[in-house]
Design an enzyme around this catalytic site. Structure first.
Site, short mmCIF file in Angstrom:
data_model
loop_
_atom_site.label_atom_id
_atom_site.label_comp_id
_atom_site.label_asym_id
_atom_site.label_seq_id
_atom_site.Cartn_x
_atom_site.Cartn_y
_atom_site.Cartn_z
N LYS A 193 15.22 -17.67 -5.41
CA LYS A 193 13.77 -17.51 -5.39
C LYS A 193 13.38 -16.06 -5.13
O LYS A 193 12.48 -15.53 -5.77
CB LYS A 193 13.17 -18.40 -4.29
CG LYS A 193 11.64 -18.37 -4.23
CD LYS A 193 11.03 -19.00 -5.46
CE LYS A 193 9.52 -19.07 -5.40
NZ LYS A 193 8.94 -19.58 -6.64
N CYS B 281 19.74 -14.71 -0.54
CA CYS B 281 20.40 -15.36 0.59
C CYS B 281 19.42 -15.48 1.76
O CYS B 281 18.39 -14.84 1.79
CB CYS B 281 21.61 -14.54 1.04
SG CYS B 281 22.72 -14.07 -0.29
#
Length: 597
Positions: free
Chosen positions: A592, A2
C-alpha cells in the site's frame, strides 16, 4: 510497504505487537515476525504468509513481565518471501527490524563474511545486525556502537533494535522512512504510522530525519518536539467490512461520502475555496505534478484541467523519472507532489529536490503527519479516510476532485476564470459527487457481464482527453487485483502499433464521452471492432457495435462523466477479480505504501 511496531512496558507483549501489526496489515506484506526480550531471555518468532500464521506460532506463548519487544511485517525487496528472510534478524545478543533498503549491503556483507560472520538469510537487513556485533568488538558503549554502525549504511531505513545489555531500552535510527514513538499509560510504543499509536499514547514524537537514539520509559521526556495526542483528532472509524465482501468493495461504495468530506469547507454557495493563501499563488506561470501509480493518473487528468480552466501550462511527471531527468526549473513554477500516504519514497525525494531548487511546493496527501506534509510549503489533505485495500479507489477519486478544485481556485486567483465559470465548475463538482453513489442496478449488471471477461490474452482500456488517464487507471486497477494483462491507451494511438495485438481474444473497455470527442472516439472503437476485439462500451450514448454496453446516466459535464466511468471501471475490476477468486484487498507482490525506491 513494511510495517514496524515496538513496545516497552509490562503489558502482555504478544497481543500489543500483533494488534499493531494488524493495523499495518493493509500496507502489504509477505511474512511477519516479532522478538521479545524479557527476564534476560531473547525470543524470536518468524513465519511466512499471513499474520494468522504468526499467531499460530505464538499460540501457547505469553510475555507478561516487563520487557522490550519489536515486530515487523515484511514486503520482500532483498531475498524471496520466507521465514528465514522475515524480520526480526538477530544474533546471539540482539534482534532488529528494518524498513527501507540498504544500498551498500553487498560490500558490507562481504567484509563481514571475511571476518567470520555467517549469514542465515538473503536480506540486506541481516547485515545491520552483524555489523553492530562487529562494531561492539571495538566499542563497548551500545549507543555509540549503534551510531557508528548506522553511519556506515547507505540508503533508506527505519530501524528498531533491542539488545540483551539494554533490558529497558529500544534503539532507533531513521532516514527517509517513517517512524513514530509515543508514550501512554501502558508504556512506550513505536510504529511506522501514527494512526497505530493514536489509541494508546498521550504524547508522541515524529522522529527527526537522520536521527539515531536510545529510548526508555524514563528518557522519553527528553525527546525534542513532543506533541500531545489530544490536540489532534483521530476519528474512531468502523474499519470492519460490515456487509461488504471485502474492503475494496466497501471503499468503492464509500466514495460518495469521502468526496463530500474532500469538498467540506472548500465549496460553498457555488464558490471554491482553498487553504492556500492567494499570495502564495501569485505569479505562478507553470505547474509540475509529480507522483507515482494511481496518483500519477490523477496528475495526468489534472493537467487537462489546469490548462483548460486555469489557462496555465502544466505537466505530470513520474516521480522516479523527475529525480534523474535534470529538468530545467522555472522561478515561477509550482511543484505539486501527490501521494496517498505522504511517504512514497520517489515522490518524497522529488519533493526534496524541488525544494532545493527553490520551487514553491504543495503536497496532496491523505496523512496529516506524513513526511511530505512536513517539508512542503503547503499541504492539501484529500480527506479520503483510511484505505484498507491495497488498490486505491477513494484516494484516487479524492485526488482528482481536489486537483480539479485547485485548478479552478488557481484560475480564480490568476484572473483566468470568470465568476460564472467558477459557478458552473462548482455545480459540476457537486454533480460528480452524486455520480459516485453506487446504484444497485449498475453493480448487478457489471457483476453479470464480468463473467465474459475472464479469459483472453489481454485488455485495452481506451479514452481520449481526460478519459485517457482514466483508461490508464482502469487498466491498472484490473492488473492489480485480477492479475490479467491490461493496458491503457489514448484511443487514437491504436493505429500506431497496439492494434497489431487485436483479435477475437482481446477485450476493449472503451470510455466513450458524450461531451468530449465523441465522434473521434467512436471511430477508434469501430476500428477495433472491425478487427474482432470484444468491445465493452461505457457511455450514456448507446453504441450499436458494442458487444457489451454499460449505460451510464446522463451527465451535465465531461467531469461528471469521468466520475461515473471511474466508478464503473472500479466495479468491473472488482467483479472480474472476485470471479477469479483473488484476494482483492491484498494482491500479490503489492504494498500500500511504497517507502523504498
Amino acid at each position: 510497504m513494511c510495517g514496524i511496531v515496538g513496545y516497552i512496558g509490562d503489558s502482555e507483549k504478544k497481543s500489543v505487537l500483533l494488534e499493531g501489526l494488524k493495523e499495518l496489515e493493509y500496507r502489504g506484506y509477505d511474512s511477519a515476525g516479532l522478538a521479545v526480550l524479557s527476564n534476560d531471555r531473547l525470543e524470536v518468532f518468524k513465519t511466512q504468509g499471513k499474520l494468522e500464521n504468526l499467531k499460530l506460532e505464538l499460540k501457547n506463548k505469553e510475555f507478561l513481565d516487563f520487557g522490550v519487544s519489536i515486530a515487523h511485517t515484511r514486503w520482500a525487496t532483498h531475498g524471496k518471501p520466507s521465514s528465514a528472510n522475515a524480520h526480526p534478524h538477530f544474533t546471539e545478543n540482539l534482534a532488529l527490524v528494518h524498513n527501507g533498503i540498504i544500498e551498500n549491503y553487498a560490500s558490507l556483507k562481504k567484509e563481514l563474511e571475511n571476518k567470520g560472520h555467517a549469514f542465515l538469510s538473503q536480506t540486506d537487513t541481516e547485515v545491520i545486525a552483524h555489523l553492530l556485533e562487529e562494531t561492539l568488538k571495538s566499542e563497548s558503549d551500545l549507543l555509540k556502537a549503534f551510531e557508528k554502525s548506522i553511519s556506515l549504511l547507505k540508503g533508506s531505513y527505519a530501524i528498531l533494535m533491542l539488545h540483551k545489555r539494554a533490558k529497558e531500552s529500544l534503539f532507533y535510527a531513521k532516514s527517509s522512512s517513517p517512524l513514530v514513538v509515543g508514550k501512554g499509560k501502558e508504556g512506550v510504543f513505536f510504529a511506522s504510522s501514527l494512526s497505530v499509536l493514536a489509541p494508546k499514547v498521550d504524547q508522541f514524537v515524529i522522529l527527526e530525519e537522520n536521527s539515531v537514539g536510545r529510548i526508555s520509559l524514563e528518557n522519553f521526556k527528553d525527546l525534542n518536539n513532543i506533541e500531545n495526542m489530544k490536540d489532534y483528532a483521530f476519528e474512531d472509524k468502523d474499519y470492519s467490512k460490515g456487509n461488504f465482501r471485502n474492503y475494496l468493495e466497501k471503499e468503492i461504495y464509500e466514495q460518495h461520502s469521502s468526496l463530500l468530506e474532500c469538498l467540506e469547507g472548500r465549496l460553498e454557495a457555488l464558490s471554491v475555496y482553498c487553504e492556500i493563501d492567494p499570495e502564495f499563488l501569485k505569479n505562478v506561470s507553470e505547474i509540475t505534478l509529480c507522483s507515482c501509480g494511481s496518483s500519477y493518473h490523477a496528475s495526468l487528468a489534472s493537467v487537462y484541467l489546469f490548462e483548460r480552466l486555469a489557462k496555465i501550462r502544466a505537466r505530470a511527471i513520474l516521480a522516479s523519472e523527475y529525480r534523474y531527468a535534470h529538468f530545467k526549473s522555472n522561478p515561477n513554477e509550482l511543484f505539486i507532489a501527490i501521494s496517498q500516504s505522504g511517504e512514497t519514497a520517489d515522490t518524497l525525494e522529488a519533493l526534496k529536490l524541488a525544494k532545493a531548487q527553490g520551487l514553491k511546493t504543495i503536497s496532496l496527501c491523505n496523512a496529516p503527519f506524513s513526511m511530505m506534509s512536513r517539508i512542503s510549503d503547503h499541504t492539501l489533505l484529500i480527506r479520503a479516510g483510511v484505505e484498507r485495500s491495497v488498490a486505491s479507489t477513494k484516494a484516487f477519486s479524492s485526488q482528482v476532485m481536489l486537483l480539479w478544485l485547485l485548478s479552478v481556485y488557481l484560475g480564480k486567483q490568476l484572473g483566468t476564470i470568470s465568476k460564472e465559470e467558477e459557478r458552473i465548475q462548482a455545480k459540476n463538482m457537486l454533480n460528480s459527487v452524486n455520480a459516485m453513489k453506487v446504484e444497485p442496478k449498475l453493480h448487478e449488471k457489471i457483476k453479470r457481464l464480468s463473467k465474459r471477461y475472464l479469459h483472453g490474452h489481454g485488455f485495452f482500456y481506451i479514452g481520449r482527453d481526460v478519459f485517457y488517464p482514466l483508461a490508464l487507471e482502469g487498466a491498472l486497477k484490473l492488473k492489480e487485483i485480477s492479475y490479467l494483462h491490461a493496458e491503457g491507451y489514448a484511443s487514437a494511438e491504436m493505429k500506431h502499433g497496439p492494434i497489431a495485438l487485436v483479435d477475437s481474444n482481446l477485450f476493449t473497455i472503451a470510455l466513450l464521452s458524450k461531451h468530449l470527442l465523441f465522434d473521434k472516439t467512436k471511430s477508434n472503437i469501430e476500428e477495433l471492432s472491425a478487427r474482432d476485439s470484444t468491445i465493452c462500451v461505457l457511455s450514456s450514448e448507446i453504441l450499436e457495435i458494442a458487444d457489451d454496453f454499460i449505460q451510464l446516466e446522463e451527465s451535465e459535464s465531461y467531469m461528471e462523466e469521468f466520475f461515473r466511468m471511474n466508478l464503473a471501471v472500479q466495479l468491473l475490476a472488482l467483479e472480474i477479480a472476485m470471479r477469479l477468486n483473488h484476494d482483492v484487498d491484498h494482491p500479490r507482490n503489492l504494498a500500500k505504501s511504497v517507502t523504498v525506491e
